[in-house]
Design an enzyme around this catalytic site. Sequence first.
Site, mmCIF file in Angstrom:
data_model
loop_
_atom_site.group_PDB
_atom_site.id
_atom_site.type_symbol
_atom_site.label_atom_id
_atom_site.label_comp_id
_atom_site.label_asym_id
_atom_site.label_seq_id
_atom_site.Cartn_x
_atom_site.Cartn_y
_atom_site.Cartn_z
ATOM 1 N N ARG A 256 0.869 -1.178 0.000
ATOM 2 C CA ARG A 256 0.000 0.000 0.000
ATOM 3 C C ARG A 256 0.906 1.229 0.000
ATOM 4 O O ARG A 256 1.413 1.629 1.049
ATOM 5 C CB ARG A 256 -0.868 -0.031 1.264
ATOM 6 C CG ARG A 256 -2.043 0.940 1.241
ATOM 7 C CD ARG A 256 -2.602 1.143 2.649
ATOM 8 N NE ARG A 256 -1.734 2.037 3.406
ATOM 9 C CZ ARG A 256 -1.553 1.984 4.726
ATOM 10 N NH1 ARG A 256 -2.166 1.071 5.451
ATOM 11 N NH2 ARG A 256 -0.751 2.842 5.327
ATOM 12 N N HIS A 260 -3.657 4.679 4.355
ATOM 13 C CA HIS A 260 -4.788 3.746 4.431
ATOM 14 C C HIS A 260 -6.027 4.396 3.792
ATOM 15 O O HIS A 260 -6.706 3.797 2.975
ATOM 16 C CB HIS A 260 -5.046 3.377 5.896
ATOM 17 C CG HIS A 260 -6.278 2.560 6.086
ATOM 18 N ND1 HIS A 260 -6.349 1.253 5.684
ATOM 19 C CD2 HIS A 260 -7.492 2.876 6.596
ATOM 20 C CE1 HIS A 260 -7.573 0.786 5.944
ATOM 21 N NE2 HIS A 260 -8.275 1.757 6.500
ATOM 22 N N TYR A 269 3.993 5.897 11.334
ATOM 23 C CA TYR A 269 4.244 4.531 11.800
ATOM 24 C C TYR A 269 5.092 3.663 10.867
ATOM 25 O O TYR A 269 5.449 2.568 11.232
ATOM 26 C CB TYR A 269 2.912 3.813 12.117
ATOM 27 C CG TYR A 269 1.914 3.765 10.966
ATOM 28 C CD1 TYR A 269 2.017 2.796 9.979
ATOM 29 C CD2 TYR A 269 0.871 4.693 10.881
ATOM 30 C CE1 TYR A 269 1.104 2.747 8.935
ATOM 31 C CE2 TYR A 269 -0.045 4.665 9.840
ATOM 32 C CZ TYR A 269 0.072 3.683 8.865
ATOM 33 O OH TYR A 269 -0.826 3.630 7.833
#
Length: 358
Positions: A256, A260, A269
Amino acid sequence: MSMIKILDSTGKADPELEPNISKEKLVKMLEYMILVRLLDEKGMRLQRQGRISFSIPSTGQEATQIGAVAALSPEDWIFPAYREPGMAFYRGLPLEDLVNHWFINEKDPQKGRRLPGLFGSKQFRYVNPSAPIGTQIIQAAGAGYAHKYLSENLVDIVFFGDGATSSSDFHSGLNFGAVFKTPTIFFCQNNQWAISVPLSRQTGATSLVDKAQGYGLPGVQVDGNDILAVYNVVKEAVKRAKAGDGPTFIEAVTYRAGPHTSSDDPTRYRPKEELEKWKKLDPISRFEKYLRAKGYITQEGIEEIRSSFDNKLNNLISEAEKLKPPSLKTLFSDVYSELPWHLEEQFNELNALKGRNA
Ligand SMILES: Cc1ncc(C[n+]2csc(CCOP(=O)(O)OP(=O)(O)O)c2C)c(N)n1
Ligand SMILES: [Mg+2]
């Protein structure tokens, strides 16, 4: 288990595995990959400008969705998660429908009832996604059972992420499909993250594809950034399903590359180096190199595809933004065939309050 790959990073195909696809179809596949990337860019920008409320990008995952849809028949059913919009457009869903849905206006086919990005289309057999993770896995296994029961020669394919493999629906769906030999393709998009939770927190297994064995299913691990490899493994799974041999579990290893959703900031993160590493494996540039080397497209041709979609989208966006929101009446419709008196009363009250015509 070795991973199936056909295209190397320079776009050179393994001649033993290269599928036999017409030039027209290969170019169409590239066009829709380019469209998906462009939609992500536009969606994110519109959200940041405060013009739409939400956007779900699938940047980096274009090869999985387009490679898979190109290997299906238009009659086969697709149960998407939410990172497969290109499958619907490849089948012909008008871009206008998406843009009106983004702006939640009076022409939004979803009538403002869905989070932007969570759209479906009965006409194109692209089932409305469900927000709770994993639910589509059991829906697809059930649909597969129905196809079998009704002796329909159809396949259904269900998409879900690495995170969804931790859901109980993953177990129920794969188990049901394997026991009843449903014509279902379980397609896991292992994009390494479930929002901020890494793959290492989803499983103690060495790889997700190993899980297939426990259900008695054939499992295939494929390079999810290699569109030709994705096409081949889905074609093979379709053949098995149509021959009555039951489901296949596919783990597509991908990444990805974006956030998100528009509500996420992945820089908080995940390490920058990880993104840099995956950018070198970009599915679109790999496929472009392959098509250019074959003489099927030129750099100018690629730019033309992009600018023609860009112009089309810009026009659709300016039209969609001018439209009114869905009428208030849509809040009360589609549940009862005839509106009960108490809802009619509530509708009239709301309408008077808002001073707005429904
Ligand atoms: C049952 C449930 N739990 C939590 C959520 C919140 N949620 C939305 S997407 C997501 C991550 C899913 O990750 P994955 O399955 O890997 O798919 P990806 O988003 O990476 O494509 C979570 C936890 C949800 N929608 N449903
Ligand atoms: Mg994931």
